[in-house]
Enzyme design. Structure first.
Site, PDB file in Angstrom:
ATOM      1  N   HIS A   4      -1.666   4.460  -3.674  1.00 60.13           N
ATOM      2  CA  HIS A   4      -1.392   3.867  -2.365  1.00 60.13           C
ATOM      3  C   HIS A   4      -2.017   2.489  -2.291  1.00 60.13           C
ATOM      4  O   HIS A   4      -2.869   2.128  -3.113  1.00 60.13           O
ATOM      5  CB  HIS A   4      -1.869   4.758  -1.208  1.00 60.13           C
ATOM      6  CG  HIS A   4      -3.339   4.993  -1.127  1.00 60.13           C
ATOM      7  ND1 HIS A   4      -4.203   4.105  -0.524  1.00 60.13           N
ATOM      8  CD2 HIS A   4      -4.092   6.029  -1.553  1.00 60.13           C
ATOM      9  CE1 HIS A   4      -5.433   4.583  -0.585  1.00 60.13           C
ATOM     10  NE2 HIS A   4      -5.398   5.751  -1.209  1.00 60.13           N
ATOM     11  N   CYS A  18      -8.203   8.413  -5.380  1.00 63.70           N
ATOM     12  CA  CYS A  18      -6.851   7.853  -5.414  1.00 63.70           C
ATOM     13  C   CYS A  18      -6.783   6.628  -6.315  1.00 63.70           C
ATOM     14  O   CYS A  18      -7.808   6.060  -6.707  1.00 63.70           O
ATOM     15  CB  CYS A  18      -6.400   7.480  -4.006  1.00 63.70           C
ATOM     16  SG  CYS A  18      -6.015   8.912  -2.980  1.00 63.70           S
TER      17      CYS A  18
END
Length: 144
Positions: free
Chosen positions: A108, A119
């Protein structure tokens, strides 16, 4: 229809120059076994999109998990995509999220200077390209 960036041109250039990758590696990346999806290399903080066994976009700069929240190494399926998601545990936006683990690890848009909670952070432009070109069922390989 999927957008594929430079895939054919990259392959043609490699053939013209006589370049070849090992049979098990996605051409132009350090990953093996990914035919369509993405490759992440933790040691260099880089990621690529892979199409038909070759790099179609990248490398792009990334940041990954900080100590105690390391990004997992392995091969994972793309599970789902959410254009404008929000991390409840970390109270933060997650634009252009492409999830590839059941416990919430995703590509992201995020900081390229601060490490994440696992992430893979991409810059704004790269996050759009990854969101637009990764699809559920495709593979994400994360290598050390």
């Amino acid at each position: 229809m999927k957008k594929r960036i430079l895939g054919t041109a990259l392959a043609a250039t490699a053939l013209t120059l006589g370049l070849a990758a090992p049979a098990s590696a996605a051409s132009g990346t350090p990953c093996g076994g990914v035919q369509n999806g993405a490759c992440v290399q933790l040691s260099t903080n880089q990621a690529w999109l892979v199409y038909d066994g070759g790099a179609s976009y990248g490398p792009v700069p990334i940041t990954t998990g900080r100590p105690g929240y390391e990004t997992p190494v392995g091969t994972f399926p793309v599970l789902r995509k959410v254009k404008d998601d929000w991390s409840v545990p970390y109270n933060a936006p997650m634009p252009n999220s492409v999830y590839f683990t059941a416990d919430g690890i995703a590509f992201h848009e995020g900081s390229l200077t601060d490490q994440s909670h696992g992430c893979v952070h991409l810059g704004p432009d790269a996050s759009v390209v990854f969101f637009d070109n990764l699809f559920p069922g495709e593979q994400v390989q994360v290598v050390p």
